[in-house]
Write an enzyme that holds these catalytic residues in place. Structure first.
Site, mmCIF file in Angstrom:
data_model
loop_
_atom_site.group_PDB
_atom_site.id
_atom_site.type_symbol
_atom_site.label_atom_id
_atom_site.label_comp_id
_atom_site.label_asym_id
_atom_site.label_seq_id
_atom_site.Cartn_x
_atom_site.Cartn_y
_atom_site.Cartn_z
ATOM 1 N N SER A 118 0.828 -1.210 0.000
ATOM 2 C CA SER A 118 0.000 0.000 0.000
ATOM 3 C C SER A 118 0.854 1.248 0.000
ATOM 4 C CB SER A 118 -0.862 -0.011 1.259
ATOM 5 O OG SER A 118 -1.536 1.215 1.424
ATOM 6 N N TYR A 142 -2.033 0.191 10.181
ATOM 7 C CA TYR A 142 -2.267 -0.517 8.913
ATOM 8 C C TYR A 142 -1.028 -0.413 8.016
ATOM 9 C CZ TYR A 142 -3.744 -1.263 4.121
ATOM 10 O OH TYR A 142 -3.806 -1.696 2.817
ATOM 11 N N LYS A 146 1.775 -3.413 6.705
ATOM 12 C CA LYS A 146 2.128 -3.676 5.302
ATOM 13 C C LYS A 146 3.643 -3.531 5.093
ATOM 14 C CE LYS A 146 -1.778 -4.704 3.345
ATOM 15 N NZ LYS A 146 -1.969 -5.933 2.557
HETATM 16 N N1 UFG Z 1 -13.353 10.867 2.559
HETATM 17 C C1 UFG Z 1 -14.381 11.752 2.844
HETATM 18 N N2 UFG Z 1 -15.587 11.225 3.178
HETATM 19 C C2 UFG Z 1 -15.837 9.881 3.239
HETATM 20 C C3 UFG Z 1 -14.777 8.997 2.929
HETATM 21 C C4 UFG Z 1 -13.543 9.530 2.606
HETATM 22 O O1 UFG Z 1 -14.212 12.972 2.820
HETATM 23 O O2 UFG Z 1 -16.962 9.472 3.560
HETATM 24 C C5 UFG Z 1 -12.047 11.436 2.185
HETATM 25 C C6 UFG Z 1 -10.929 10.961 3.080
HETATM 26 O O3 UFG Z 1 -10.842 11.796 4.219
HETATM 27 C C7 UFG Z 1 -9.737 11.055 2.133
HETATM 28 C C8 UFG Z 1 -10.328 10.726 0.751
HETATM 29 O O4 UFG Z 1 -11.725 10.976 0.885
HETATM 30 O O5 UFG Z 1 -9.272 12.359 2.101
HETATM 31 C C9 UFG Z 1 -10.112 9.282 0.335
HETATM 32 O O6 UFG Z 1 -10.526 8.459 1.434
HETATM 33 P P1 UFG Z 1 -10.696 6.868 1.318
HETATM 34 O O7 UFG Z 1 -11.155 6.404 2.663
HETATM 35 O O8 UFG Z 1 -11.527 6.520 0.132
HETATM 36 O O9 UFG Z 1 -9.239 6.365 1.002
HETATM 37 P P2 UFG Z 1 -7.884 6.591 1.814
HETATM 38 O O10 UFG Z 1 -7.036 7.435 0.925
HETATM 39 O O11 UFG Z 1 -8.063 7.053 3.191
HETATM 40 O O12 UFG Z 1 -7.422 5.086 1.971
HETATM 41 C C10 UFG Z 1 -6.969 4.345 0.894
HETATM 42 C C11 UFG Z 1 -7.173 2.852 1.121
HETATM 43 C C12 UFG Z 1 -6.358 2.386 2.285
HETATM 44 C C13 UFG Z 1 -4.936 2.802 2.101
HETATM 45 C C14 UFG Z 1 -4.854 4.284 1.887
HETATM 46 C C15 UFG Z 1 -3.461 4.753 1.643
HETATM 47 O O13 UFG Z 1 -8.526 2.581 1.355
HETATM 48 O O14 UFG Z 1 -6.447 0.983 2.372
HETATM 49 O O15 UFG Z 1 -5.628 4.638 0.754
HETATM 50 O O16 UFG Z 1 -3.413 6.126 1.829
HETATM 51 F F1 UFG Z 1 -4.206 2.518 3.195
#
Ligand code: UFG
Length: 327
Positions: A118, A142, A146
């Site tokens: 990741s 997490y 990894k």
């Molecule tokens: N977000 C929102 N509202 C939501 C969900 C997400 O504003 O309901 C925002 C988050 O704060 C973030 C962006 O949208 O800024 C993307 O969020 P995600 O949860 O879709 O994805 P992440 O980037 O947090 O996480 C993903 C993978 C993880 C991995 C990570 C690495 O899901 O498994 O990228 O950064 F670890």
């Protein structure tokens, strides 16, 4: 040489798309999944073994029966927030159970492993786009689990002569364009499915976590990669190892940064639905901007994303939520 590939987590969102891509490339995918988050009906291109990767006996039996040459290891827990509140689960499943899989591979003489790593292993990047030789300092358990597994692979590779490809995913999204597979997480925490749920009226509002980031529109920027492009990269990694290729650590992203606001505009454009939103404070641990340097995957695996523009991602993901694609 056996064309069989064992895919741990093969019933999950990414694993099931990998199994389909393997099958379409002439491989026989064997899905090995405990169904804790995966779905048995997503396993359609080869057998399903319902077992846990911590179960050495079940692994041995699977290796004896199917004699795979290569293992793709996707089975893991992957919620950043949960990893902070329940690290025990992450160290147990992503590290300890992962090591039991590695040991079973060694015992069975399987020396080729493709690992789902990741971009969370980088933490807050010092420079953008993120290159594979950037400092890896994860900011949550997490990401640490990894990274620890990548380190174990490194040490095992040196000592026992195995070869591996660690694929560092950025934000996997979209769904099978044929409509045979989709993203079905429970609970769903990812941005794109939650935004589509809200657009479809299945969620009251999308909460946007932070509008004061140092980006043009104030929302976080991520690198969304279509799950089918991810899957194709795994097939390329399996071929690379089968041809005697060296150990690799590669980013898998589109190379493009897309803000939350741009994702919502794409949903509006593709489905004709405006996503109802409400603004919330920043989510702890969220880096403001993440996107990949994808040159190494292109050079080493010939990887070129085909479906990872945001419009295609939204177009393929929308039907899962009953949304019509109008454009
Ligand atoms: N977000 C929102 N509202 C939501 C969900 C997400 O504003 O309901 C925002 C988050 O704060 C973030 C962006 O949208 O800024 C993307 O969020 P995600 O949860 O879709 O994805 P992440 O980037 O947090 O996480 C993903 C993978 C993880 C991995 C990570 C690495 O899901 O498994 O990228 O950064 F670890």
């Amino acid at each position: 040489m056996s064309r069989t590939v064992l895919v741990t987590g093969g019933a999950g969102f990414i694993g099931s798309h990998i199994c389909k891509a393997l099958s379409h490339s002439g491989f026989i995918p064997v899905a090995y999944d405990n169904l804790s988050t995966g779905h048995a009906d997503a396993v359609r291109w080869g057998p399903l073994i319902e077992a846990d990767i911590s179960d050495g006996g079940a692994l041995r039996a699977a290796f004896d029966r199917f004699t795979p040459d290569c293992v793709i290891h996707c089975a893991a827990n992957a919620y950043v927030g949960e990893s902070v509140s329940n690290p025990q689960k992450y160290y147990r499943n992503n590290v300890a159970a992962g090591l039991s899989l590695l040991d079973a591979c060694l015992a069975a003489g399987i020396g080729r492993i493709v690992f789902s790593s990741s971009c969370a292993t980088y933490g807050i990047p010092e420079q953008l786009p993120i290159r594979e030789d950037s400092v890896q300092e994860p900011v949550n358990p997490y990401g640490r689990t990894k990274l620890i597994f990548e380190m174990a692979l490194d040490d095992y590779a040196q000592a026992y002569g195995l070869n591996f490809v660690a694929l560092r995913y950025f934000n996997a999204a979209g769904a099978d364009p044929d409509g045979e597979l989709s993203e079905r997480h429970e609970p769903e925490t990812h941005l794109i499915p939650r935004a589509l749920l809200a657009a479809a009226g299945l969620l009251d509002r999308l909460e946007i976590f932070g509008q004061d980031y140092p980006t043009d529109d104030g929302t976080c920027i991520r690198d969304y990669i279509h799950v089918c492009d991810l899957a194709d990269a795994h097939v390329a990694a399996v071929r690379h190892l089968a041809n005697g290729g060296e150990t690799l650590r590669l980013n898998l992203g589109s190379g493009q940064g897309t803000s939350i606001d741009e994702v919502l505009q794409a949903i509006d454009r593709i489905t004709g639905r405006r996503v109802p939103v409400t603004f919330k404070p920043r989510r702890p641990g969220d880096p403001p901007v993440l996107f990949a340097d994808t040159a190494s995957a292109r050079i080493k695996l010939g990887f070129t994303p085909r479906l990872s523009d945001i419009d295609t991602i939204i177009r393929t993901a929308s039907p899962t939520f009953g949304l019509e694609v109008v454009r």
